[in-house]
Each structure stands twice: as C-alpha cells, then as structure tokens.
Design a protein around this motif. Structure first.
Motif, PDB file in Angstrom:
ATOM      1  N   ASN A  77      -2.450  13.653  12.593  1.00 45.15           N
ATOM      2  CA  ASN A  77      -2.755  12.249  12.347  1.00 45.15           C
ATOM      3  C   ASN A  77      -2.580  11.854  10.893  1.00 45.15           C
ATOM      4  O   ASN A  77      -2.935  10.746  10.504  1.00 45.15           O
ATOM      5  CB  ASN A  77      -4.176  11.924  12.809  1.00 45.15           C
ATOM      6  CG  ASN A  77      -5.225  12.741  12.060  1.00 45.15           C
ATOM      7  OD1 ASN A  77      -4.892  13.535  11.185  1.00 45.15           O
ATOM      8  ND2 ASN A  77      -6.491  12.565  12.421  1.00 45.15           N
ATOM      9  N   THR A  80       0.297  11.380   9.331  1.00 45.58           N
ATOM     10  CA  THR A  80       1.367  10.388   9.291  1.00 45.58           C
ATOM     11  C   THR A  80       1.761  10.015  10.705  1.00 45.58           C
ATOM     12  O   THR A  80       1.615  10.799  11.638  1.00 45.58           O
ATOM     13  CB  THR A  80       2.601  10.936   8.562  1.00 45.58           C
ATOM     14  OG1 THR A  80       2.943  12.212   9.119  1.00 45.58           O
ATOM     15  CG2 THR A  80       2.348  11.085   7.073  1.00 45.58           C
ATOM     16  N   ASP A  81       2.281   8.804  10.887  1.00 50.41           N
ATOM     17  CA  ASP A  81       2.778   8.400  12.198  1.00 50.41           C
ATOM     18  C   ASP A  81       4.231   8.852  12.352  1.00 50.41           C
ATOM     19  O   ASP A  81       4.749   9.586  11.518  1.00 50.41           O
ATOM     20  CB  ASP A  81       2.632   6.889  12.402  1.00 50.41           C
ATOM     21  CG  ASP A  81       3.385   6.086  11.351  1.00 50.41           C
ATOM     22  OD1 ASP A  81       4.320   6.644  10.730  1.00 50.41           O
ATOM     23  OD2 ASP A  81       3.054   4.911  11.142  1.00 50.41           O
ATOM     24  N   ASP A  82       4.885   8.411  13.404  1.00 55.51           N
ATOM     25  CA  ASP A  82       6.230   8.916  13.675  1.00 55.51           C
ATOM     26  C   ASP A  82       7.334   7.973  13.229  1.00 55.51           C
ATOM     27  O   ASP A  82       8.493   8.164  13.580  1.00 55.51           O
ATOM     28  CB  ASP A  82       6.394   9.234  15.161  1.00 55.51           C
ATOM     29  CG  ASP A  82       6.239   7.996  16.041  1.00 55.51           C
ATOM     30  OD1 ASP A  82       5.820   6.939  15.513  1.00 55.51           O
ATOM     31  OD2 ASP A  82       6.528   8.087  17.243  1.00 55.51           O
ATOM     32  N   THR A  83       7.011   6.939  12.465  1.00 58.21           N
ATOM     33  CA  THR A  83       8.034   6.023  11.981  1.00 58.21           C
ATOM     34  C   THR A  83       7.926   5.854  10.468  1.00 58.21           C
ATOM     35  O   THR A  83       6.831   5.817   9.911  1.00 58.21           O
ATOM     36  CB  THR A  83       7.906   4.636  12.641  1.00 58.21           C
ATOM     37  OG1 THR A  83       6.602   4.103  12.375  1.00 58.21           O
ATOM     38  CG2 THR A  83       8.109   4.740  14.140  1.00 58.21           C
ATOM     39  N   VAL A 130       5.848  13.833  14.765  1.00 61.87           N
ATOM     40  CA  VAL A 130       4.627  13.812  13.969  1.00 61.87           C
ATOM     41  C   VAL A 130       3.783  15.014  14.379  1.00 61.87           C
ATOM     42  O   VAL A 130       3.720  15.375  15.556  1.00 61.87           O
ATOM     43  CB  VAL A 130       3.849  12.496  14.162  1.00 61.87           C
ATOM     44  CG1 VAL A 130       3.408  12.320  15.597  1.00 61.87           C
ATOM     45  CG2 VAL A 130       2.673  12.405  13.217  1.00 61.87           C
TER      46      VAL A 130
END
Length: 330
Positions: free
Chosen positions: A116, A118-121, A113
């Motif tokens: 902020n 997008t998140d990492d999932t 990522v």
C-alpha cells in the motif's frame, strides 16, 4: 534581432510560478537532429530559424493552472509532454505523440504494486527522462518512486520507491547512476549513487531513503544547503556532479595530458600550461560541495590564495571542450 526579442517576450511575460519545471531543470528549447521545439507555458511550437509555428496548446479550461512541466524526445516523431500544476504531489497528465504532434494520446503508466506504499498508476509525475532508450518517470512526492519502460512506453516497471523522498533526475557517470531529489516537509534535498544491487532488480520498496540519506551527514549522501531556492538546488547538484562526483563529464576529445596546473599542491598561485590561450574560456573553481568559489577569464595564472586550504576542482573551457582537474590548496 527582432525575432529574438519577440521570443523572449513570449516566454518571459508568463507568471514566474508557471515555469517551475523549466526553472529548476529543463529549458524552453529542445533539439534532436534538425527538429527544434520551443515550449511556452501551455504551448508547444516548431522553431525554424526562430520563427514559431504552433503544434498544440495544452491549455485546459477544467484545470486553468496546468502548464507544461516537461518535454522529451523519444525519437524525431515520438515525444512526451508532461502537464500539471506547479504543486508537487499534484495530479499530472502525460501526453504522447508518434507523428510529430499531429495527434496525441493521454497515457497513464500502469505497473504492478507490491504494497500500500504506492498505487499502480504513475499520475503525479515530477519529471520524464530518457537515458540510453530507457524512459524514466519520477512519480509522486513523499512516497516517491522511479518507474521505467524499455519498450517506448508500452509497458512500465516499478523500479524502486521509498518514504522521505522527492526524486527528480538521474545522472550517469560511466556505468554508475546517481539520483537527486528536491526537498520536502521533513527531509532535505540530496544526491546519492543508486546501489549496484538495484540495477537488475525491480519492485524495491524501503522506508529508509537510498543510502540512508535523510537529514544527516551520511557517507555517500550529498546534500544541498538548506537556505537555497529550488532553482539553485538544480544548479547546485549539476555543478556538484560535474565537478566532484563525475569530473570527467564533458571532457570531450581533449588530450588531458597536454594541460597542466603547476604546482599542484599549491600555496595559492597556479600556472596553466599546455593551452592555446586564444581558445581559453572562463576558468571556474568549485569547492568539495560543488559550489563555485572563483571564476576568471583570459589569465594563465590562477590565484587561489584567497581560498581556504582544501581540495578544489578547476574547470577549463577550451573551444568546445571542457577539462576538469582536482587541485589542492595548502
């Protein structure tokens, strides 16, 4: 006939909202080689001569409103099943099997990522799509993004993402890729070409949608009419792509030069020459927005006199082949 009736009842007695993904994109039937899969609301079946045998029921007592949003083959033994509610932007579950449904694993694609935004999932997936062995996931709503994997889903790359988007599917036209999305709060459904500069890049993040598409009439942005339903949006972009953006799609092995529409430009009447009328299927005419404006069957003379002056696309089905030609009504 009895089997078809039972199958129809099985798939159609379900609440209409439960088939959201199928209504706007996929069907309930999938086929690769000799493997045929039929998907109901929560169940995946083998289909052998319309006889169904249950592979797995994805019903979740903790999430009773979850249903199967999408099914995709990786190969004959490896499949993805996407499960979630009917609400866009809600959590989803992505299941994978590598032994034709005997065992399943729940996976959550993880990627770097860069801010902020997008998140990492990827856990709010709208659609799964596989093009030339690359697996695409269309994740999230409003701050939508596209991630992909080139190693059958072991590792995932964040390709691009932006605000004001709800991406759902990619179409290919030669080496060019076009992406379309669904409407959301404050933005319209649109289709546009993915920029060439994106092709070898990753972690692309913008606030402005691709091509500046949002709610205006930006060049290169194809918008769906605001007053049509979500299922009609899918059909609109499919027709638009096949008849206007990439009209050679599905032409097959037909020798184009053997068919003529004369005269072109035309005052109204067009004669179709060089065709076996016994093999001719429906003739469809689409306007520049990809909307069907005329359809006729079994005639070698096409009458456009009732249409306004402008550019149209004529789509002919001859046997198993499809032929598309641009015509001008003057």
């Amino acid at each position: 006939m009895k089997n078809y009736i039972l199958l129809f009842l099985l798939l159609c007695h379900l609440p209409a909202f439960a088939q959201r993904a199928f209504v706007i994109n996929d069907s309930t039937h999938y086929e690769l080689g000799n493997t045929k899969i039929t998907v109901g609301r929560t169940k995946v079946y083998h289909n052998v001569q319309d006889q169904l045998s249950l592979i797995r029921d994805f019903a979740n007592s903790a999430q009773p409103n979850y249903y199967i949003r999408d099914f995709d083959f990786i190969d004959l033994d490896s499949w993805f099943v996407l499960v979630g509610s009917r609400y866009i932007g809600s959590p989803t579950q992505l299941y994978r099997t590598d032994d034709a449904g005997s065992t399943w694993q729940l996976i959550t694609p993880v990627m770097p990522v860069i801010s902020n935004l997008t998140d990492d999932t990827a856990d709010s997936i709208n659609q799964v799509q596989i093009i030339n062995q690359r697996i695409y996931l269309f994740d999230n709503y409003y701050q939508s993004r596209v991630v992909y994997s080139d190693d059958d889903g072991l590792n995932w790359t964040f390709w691009f993402g932006s605000l004001w988007s709800h991406w759902y599917q990619i179409y290919t036209c030669g080496d060019n890729l076009y992406i379309y999305g669904l409407p959301g709060d404050g933005f319209r459904a649109y289709m546009t070409q993915i920029p060439a500069t994106y092709m070898n890049a990753t972690n692309i993040e913008t606030v402005v949608p691709i091509g500046g598409c949002h709610n205006g009439n930006t060049l290169g942005c194809y918008y769906a009419p605001a007053n049509i339903s979500v299922p009609e949006i899918y059909n609109h972009f499919k027709n638009l792509f096949e008849t206007t953006i990439c009209p050679s799609l599905g032409v097959g092995n037909m020798v184009k030069e053997k068919i003529e529409l004369v005269p072109n430009p035309s005052e109204g009447l067009l004669e179709i020459k060089g065709i076996d009328m016994s093999k001719l299927g429906p003739i469809e005419v689409f306007d520049a927005l990809g909307q069907q404006v005329l359809v006729t069957v079994g005639k070698s003379i096409l009458d456009l006199s009732g249409l306004a002056r402008g550019v149209y696309w004529v789509k002919l089905k001859v046997g198993e082949d499809v032929w598309v030609e641009q015509v001008v009504r003057r």
